[in-house]
Design a protein around this motif. Sequence first.
Motif, short mmCIF file in Angstrom:
data_model
loop_
_atom_site.label_atom_id
_atom_site.label_comp_id
_atom_site.label_asym_id
_atom_site.label_seq_id
_atom_site.Cartn_x
_atom_site.Cartn_y
_atom_site.Cartn_z
N ALA A 50 3.68 7.61 -2.92
CA ALA A 50 3.03 7.49 -4.23
C ALA A 50 4.02 7.24 -5.36
O ALA A 50 3.61 6.89 -6.47
N GLN A 51 5.31 7.37 -5.10
CA GLN A 51 6.32 7.13 -6.13
C GLN A 51 6.68 5.65 -6.27
O GLN A 51 7.31 5.25 -7.24
N HIS A 52 6.27 4.83 -5.30
CA HIS A 52 6.71 3.43 -5.27
C HIS A 52 5.77 2.51 -6.04
O HIS A 52 4.54 2.65 -5.96
N ASN A 53 6.35 1.55 -6.75
CA ASN A 53 5.56 0.60 -7.53
C ASN A 53 4.65 -0.25 -6.67
O ASN A 53 3.56 -0.64 -7.10
N GLU A 54 5.11 -0.57 -5.46
CA GLU A 54 4.33 -1.47 -4.62
C GLU A 54 3.21 -0.78 -3.86
O GLU A 54 2.45 -1.41 -3.12
N VAL A 55 3.07 0.53 -4.05
CA VAL A 55 2.02 1.30 -3.40
C VAL A 55 0.96 1.67 -4.44
O VAL A 55 1.28 2.25 -5.48
N GLU A 56 -0.28 1.33 -4.14
CA GLU A 56 -1.39 1.66 -5.06
C GLU A 56 -1.80 3.12 -4.87
O GLU A 56 -2.13 3.54 -3.76
N SER A 57 -1.77 3.88 -5.95
CA SER A 57 -2.13 5.29 -5.86
C SER A 57 -2.88 5.72 -7.11
O SER A 57 -2.72 5.13 -8.18
N ARG A 58 -3.70 6.76 -6.94
CA ARG A 58 -4.48 7.32 -8.06
C ARG A 58 -4.49 8.84 -7.95
O ARG A 58 -4.45 9.38 -6.85
N LEU A 59 -4.55 9.49 -9.09
CA LEU A 59 -4.65 10.94 -9.15
C LEU A 59 -5.94 11.28 -9.88
O LEU A 59 -6.15 10.85 -11.02
N ARG A 74 -3.42 6.34 -12.79
CA ARG A 74 -2.92 5.42 -11.78
C ARG A 74 -1.41 5.57 -11.62
O ARG A 74 -0.70 5.79 -12.58
N GLY A 75 -0.95 5.46 -10.38
CA GLY A 75 0.46 5.62 -10.09
C GLY A 75 1.27 4.40 -10.47
O GLY A 75 0.75 3.47 -11.08
N PRO A 76 2.56 4.43 -10.17
CA PRO A 76 3.24 5.41 -9.31
C PRO A 76 3.45 6.76 -9.98
O PRO A 76 3.44 6.85 -11.21
N PHE A 77 3.64 7.80 -9.15
CA PHE A 77 3.78 9.16 -9.65
C PHE A 77 5.12 9.76 -9.21
O PHE A 77 5.41 9.79 -8.01
N LYS A 78 5.89 10.24 -10.15
CA LYS A 78 7.04 11.06 -9.81
C LYS A 78 6.52 12.38 -9.26
O LYS A 78 5.41 12.82 -9.58
N ARG A 79 7.32 13.02 -8.44
CA ARG A 79 6.86 14.26 -7.81
C ARG A 79 6.44 15.29 -8.84
O ARG A 79 5.45 16.00 -8.63
N VAL A 94 -3.93 7.46 -1.91
CA VAL A 94 -2.90 6.44 -1.67
C VAL A 94 -3.51 5.35 -0.80
O VAL A 94 -3.95 5.60 0.33
N GLN A 95 -3.54 4.14 -1.33
CA GLN A 95 -4.23 3.01 -0.70
C GLN A 95 -3.26 2.23 0.20
O GLN A 95 -2.06 2.19 -0.03
N GLY A 96 -3.82 1.60 1.24
CA GLY A 96 -3.05 0.69 2.07
C GLY A 96 -1.86 1.33 2.76
O GLY A 96 -0.80 0.70 2.90
N VAL A 97 -2.01 2.56 3.24
CA VAL A 97 -0.89 3.26 3.86
C VAL A 97 -0.49 2.58 5.17
O VAL A 97 0.67 2.65 5.58
N ASP A 98 -1.42 1.88 5.80
CA ASP A 98 -1.11 1.16 7.04
C ASP A 98 -0.07 0.06 6.82
O ASP A 98 0.60 -0.36 7.77
N LEU A 99 0.08 -0.41 5.59
CA LEU A 99 1.07 -1.45 5.29
C LEU A 99 2.48 -0.89 5.26
O LEU A 99 3.46 -1.64 5.33
N HIS A 100 2.60 0.44 5.17
CA HIS A 100 3.90 1.07 4.97
C HIS A 100 4.30 1.99 6.11
O HIS A 100 5.42 2.52 6.10
#
Length: 376
Positions: A50-59, A74-79, A94-100
Motif C-alpha cells: 500500500a506504500q507504492h505509487n503503482e499499487v491502487e489502495s484505499r482506506l 486513496r493511497g499510497p499510504f505510509k505505515r 489493496v487492488q490488483g495484488v495478483d500483479l505484484h
Amino acid sequence: MHVNKPLTLLGGISPAEFMSTYWQRKPLLVRQAFPQFKALLSRSELFDLAQHNEVESRLVMGTNGGQRDWRMQRGPFKRRAIPKLTERDWTLLVQGVDLHDDRMAALMHQFRFIPDARLDDVMVSYASDGGGVGPHFDSYDVFLLQAHGQRRWRIGRQKDLSLVPEMPLKILAHFRPEQDWVLDPGDMLYLPPRYAHEGIAQGECMTYSVGFRVPQTGDLARELLVRLSEGAEDTAGGDLYKDASQAAVSHPAQVPQGLNEFARLALQKSLKDPKALQRALGEYLTEPKANVYFEMGDAPHQLKSVYLDRRSKMMYDAQHIFLNGESWRAAGKDAVLMRQLANQRCLSAEDLAKASADAVSLLLEWCDDGWLHAGA
C-alpha cells in the motif's frame, strides 16, 4: 482444466455445473473451499504494498451508529498513516495484488474455468474489528474468500438499489438482507452482479476478492473504434473526399449531406473486415493495466522452457495470438503451440522442440520484453 470434474473449490460441483446453475444467477456459499487455508500475504506485506505509487489502495473508515459516517482516502499510504490495529471500524483495500505477488496470481488462476477475457484481479481487504465498506452492490461477479479471521456477510437480492447521497462510497440507502453467514478461513462466497451485500469484520480480518471485468458498450465501442482507426487507412483505401458537384450554399454552417455519406462509408469500410474487429478486440482485452510495467529481460541463447510473467495477458482467436495489447497472425503448428502457451501459461522443453525457428525467435523477443521468462 476438466470442466466436468467436481472441485472442492466449488463445494464438490463441477465448473460446468457452476457456470450453468450459479454464474450470474444466484449466490453460492462454499464451506472450506480451500481446506485449512492460510493467508498467502501477511499483514506487513500488504501494508508494504500500500506504500507504492503503482499499487491502487484505499482506506475506508466508518463510525458505528444508526447511520455510519463514512470516510475514504486513496493511497499510497505510509505505515504511520494506517490506523492502529487496536482501533475499530477501518478497512484497507489493496487492488490488483495478483500483479505484484506470484502466490496471489496462482490463486486467481484457479478460477480459469471462467474465460481469461473476464478475469480481472484479486483485491485484498484488511479490516480491524467492525471494519467494512458498508452495504453495497457490485456490477461484476465476485468470489469472496476468507483468508484470515472471521467476517460476517449479509446478502439480499433487492430491486431498490438507491444510494445514500453525498457519500464517498456507494452505500445502499435501504439495505434489506435475506441471508446471514459468518465465514472462517477457507470459506468462500460467490455473488452475482448487483447482489446487495455487506461484510463486517469480527476481530482482525482479511478477505480476498476475485473480481471480473465487465465491458460496457460505450467503453468497448470507443476502444475498438480507436484501434480500428489505426488501420483504417489501409482498410478503407485512404480515399479523399471529393465534391466536384458541390453547389454554392447560402447556409455555410450546414454539414453537407455528401460528407455525412462519406463518413458513413469510411466507418463501414473499417468495420467490413471481421478479422480487423477481432484483432482490435483481442488487443483491447490483453492491454495491460495502466500501472503495469515490464522490466526488459536478457533472452538466453537457448530456451529450455518458458513461462508467462504473472502480469502478462495472453489470449487467442481463430486467426490471431494476442499478448499484452499486441497481435500476431498465427496458423499451423506454431498457432497450436502459442495457444498452448496461452492456456497453460508455460511451455516445457518437449513443447519447445516442436516450435519453428520463427516461433522461437518470437519467444526470445518476448523474453527480451520481460513478458516471458526462461525456465531452468
